[in-house]
Design an enzyme around this catalytic site. Structure first.
Site, PDB file in Angstrom:
ATOM      1  N   GLY A  15     -23.241  15.456 -12.718  1.00 14.45           N
ATOM      2  CA  GLY A  15     -23.377  14.007 -12.589  1.00 14.45           C
ATOM      3  C   GLY A  15     -24.382  13.650 -11.512  1.00 14.45           C
ATOM      4  CG  ASP A  75     -14.136   0.694  -7.280  1.00 15.67           C
ATOM      5  OD1 ASP A  75     -15.016  -0.149  -7.036  1.00 15.67           O
ATOM      6  OD2 ASP A  75     -14.191   1.869  -6.852  1.00 15.67           O
ATOM      7  CB  ALA A  82     -17.585  -0.622  -0.373  1.00 15.37           C
ATOM      8  CG  HIS A 125     -48.393  -1.971  12.828  1.00 15.60           C
ATOM      9  ND1 HIS A 125     -48.453  -1.144  11.724  1.00 15.60           N
ATOM     10  CD2 HIS A 125     -49.226  -1.429  13.758  1.00 15.60           C
ATOM     11  CE1 HIS A 125     -49.304  -0.156  11.972  1.00 15.60           C
ATOM     12  NE2 HIS A 125     -49.789  -0.309  13.203  1.00 15.60           N
ATOM     13  CD  GLU A 181      -2.611   1.567   0.179  1.00 14.88           C
ATOM     14  OE1 GLU A 181      -2.426   2.665  -0.397  1.00 14.88           O
ATOM     15  OE2 GLU A 181      -3.437   0.714  -0.225  1.00 14.88           O
ATOM     16  NE  ARG A 213     -14.093   6.037  -7.281  1.00 14.16           N
ATOM     17  CZ  ARG A 213     -13.473   6.958  -6.557  1.00 14.16           C
ATOM     18  NH1 ARG A 213     -14.050   8.117  -6.315  1.00 14.16           N
ATOM     19  NH2 ARG A 213     -12.263   6.738  -6.063  1.00 14.16           N
ATOM     20  N   GLY A 268      -7.132   1.225   4.101  1.00 17.42           N
ATOM     21  CA  GLY A 268      -8.553   1.535   3.924  1.00 17.42           C
ATOM     22  C   GLY A 268      -8.973   1.888   2.521  1.00 17.42           C
TER      23      GLY A 268
END
Length: 459
Positions: A174, A304, A313, A437, A34, A264, A40
């Site tokens: 958008g 992605d 996600a 209810h 990373e 994206r 994250g």
């Protein structure tokens, strides 16, 4: 194994860390590469979590502004520094949680930028790390319109999270999930908002009736919206931004900021994918098969960055788990992307699962539909919000093909709808089940009651 691992994951977002956690859980030696300072990825650092924190603050502001409807005298105003502090605290808490899980499962985190090598292997700042399997999970970044550059007043969702003040006015380009959510945030905090969408309707991926309802609800909130509109020019004048667009006539909207939310694109630059022989989609996403394998042996892609139908996600979580288990030799079924829930946390909220009415017709289904007005439900009147639940089912008692909702807390209600479509329940089976209810969940039950011809609280 020395400088080698069973699994090396490139990217520590939702797809990457879920794959790493599951792979470690089934006994693999795992490393995550990373380049960000924190674990994250987009969802936790720049997407789902911080935006939903802002939306919660916005919802509280809406409640305060409407307090008199419930007999409460209240007034208030947003404190932007405190709102951002809340957002940051939520993000930091969850980052610590995921980081702790990674440490507990003895996953090595390698800081730096990875390049994929044959073998497979990765190189990180001159260090070669051998791998049994490599999972590419580098995610996505906001796209811009041609000729538009990020500046002080022209921003994407990334910059919106860190903006130093609440704009008094905004143009949002958008009207997908990101655009709808930020239009809601800005409006709740008092901004004048113009929402522009190039496709013929807002929320263009949703059922047409949901699109009509969100356009009506946004107009009622005072949000100017224009669908089927093409942006001609965006100019930062220094003290404001001007957006010229054609919506059956040329118009110009002036605002403090212009937020561009037109989708994206994949983060693949510098990864060396093509040099390693990995095939890319024409739009730059990594080509994968129905098992999430690339064309290069022992190289996978999730989230992605992969050329799969949905950039969400929870899709990344599912894909990450699936690949980790396949690497471990488990038999994992293909992901049914049609029956994955889709959620938008605007005001009103939008949630859907399964086929739209148009999609069902295109696939040759003979369908029946039912549209329930939330105002038929007691709890919806108590919380003071309307909306609709639309159910699409195969004719002659066939299974439910899609459920589409707009209204209060539908992002929570969609979980039941997901079970209905995934288990191929027929409307009569759902109608036979009791819903508490008074609750908002009654809307799902009553829509199915109406569909089988025995409505209770609707005509």
């Amino acid at each position: 194994m020395g400088d080698g691992y069973d699994v090396v994951v490139i990217g520590a977002g939702t797809g990457g860390y879920s794959a790493a956690l599951r792979a470690a859980q089934v006994g693999k030696r795992v490393a995550i590469v990373e380049r960000d300072d924190r674990i994250g990825g987009t969802c936790l650092l720049r997407g789902c979590i911080p935006t939903k924190a802002l939306l919660q603050s916005a919802a509280v502001m809406d409640t305060v502004n409407r307090a008199s409807e419930w007999g409460i005298k209240a007034s208030g105003e947003p404190d932007w520094s405190a709102v951002k502090a809340f957002e940051d605290a939520i993000v930091e808490k969850l980052v610590k949680g995921v980081t702790g899980l990674i440490k507990a499962r003895k996953i090595d985190v390698v800081k730096g930028t990875a390049t994929l090598l044959a073998g497979p292997a990765v190189e990180v700042d001159g260090r070669r790390i051998q791998a049994g399997d490599v999972i590419v999970a580098t995610g996505s970044r906001p796209k811009l319109l041609p000729g538009i550059e990020i500046g002080e007043r022209i921003i994407t969702s990334d910059q919106a999270l860190w903006y130093d003040s609440i704009p008094s006015s905004a143009v949002v380009i958008g009207a997908g999930a990101v655009g709808l959510e930020f239009a809601s945030i800005y409006r709740s905090f008092g901004a004048e908002v113009t929402l522009i969408e190039a496709l013929p309707r807002l929320a263009p991926l949703e059922d047409e009736e949901i699109s009509k309802e969100v356009a009506r609800a946004f107009r009622k909130r005072g949000i100017t919206n224009a669908a089927g509109a093409s942006v001609q020019q965006v100019i930062d004048t220094g003290d404001h931004v001007e957006v010229t667009y054609d919506a059956g006539g040329v118009k110009t909207a002036s605002a403090d900021v212009c937020l561009v939310a037109v989708g994206r694109g994949p983060v693949t630059d510098g990864l060396g994918l093509e040099a390693a022989g990995v095939s890319l989609h024409e739009k730059g996403f990594v080509e994968v098969d129905d098992q999430l394998r690339t064309n290069v042996e022992h190289v996978w892609a999730v989230g992605d960055v992969a050329a799969t139908p949905l950039q969400l996600a929870h899709v990344s979580f599912t894909e990450g788990y699936a690949v980790a288990e396949r690497i471990a030799g488990m038999d994992v079924p293909e992901i049914d992307y049609v029956n994955i829930p889709r959620v938008t946390y605007s005001t009103p909220e939008i949630a859907s699962v399964g086929l739209t009415e148009t999609q069902a017709a295109e696939r040759g289904y003979q369908v029946v539909t039912e549209k329930l007005d939330f105002r038929a439900i007691g709890k919806a009147n108590i919380v003071g919000e309307g909306g609709i639940v639309k159910v699409i089912a195969e004719a002659d008692g066939g299974p439910v093909l899609g459920i589409h909702m707009i209204g209060p807390h539908v992002t929570d209600l969609i979980s039941e709808a997901m079970l209905i479509t995934n288990w191929e329940a027929v409307p009569a089976e759902v109608a036979a089940l009791m819903h508490p209810h008074p609750s908002l969940s009654e809307a799902v039950g009553e829509a199915h009651l109406a569909l089988v011809g025995k409505p209770l609280h609707s005509p």
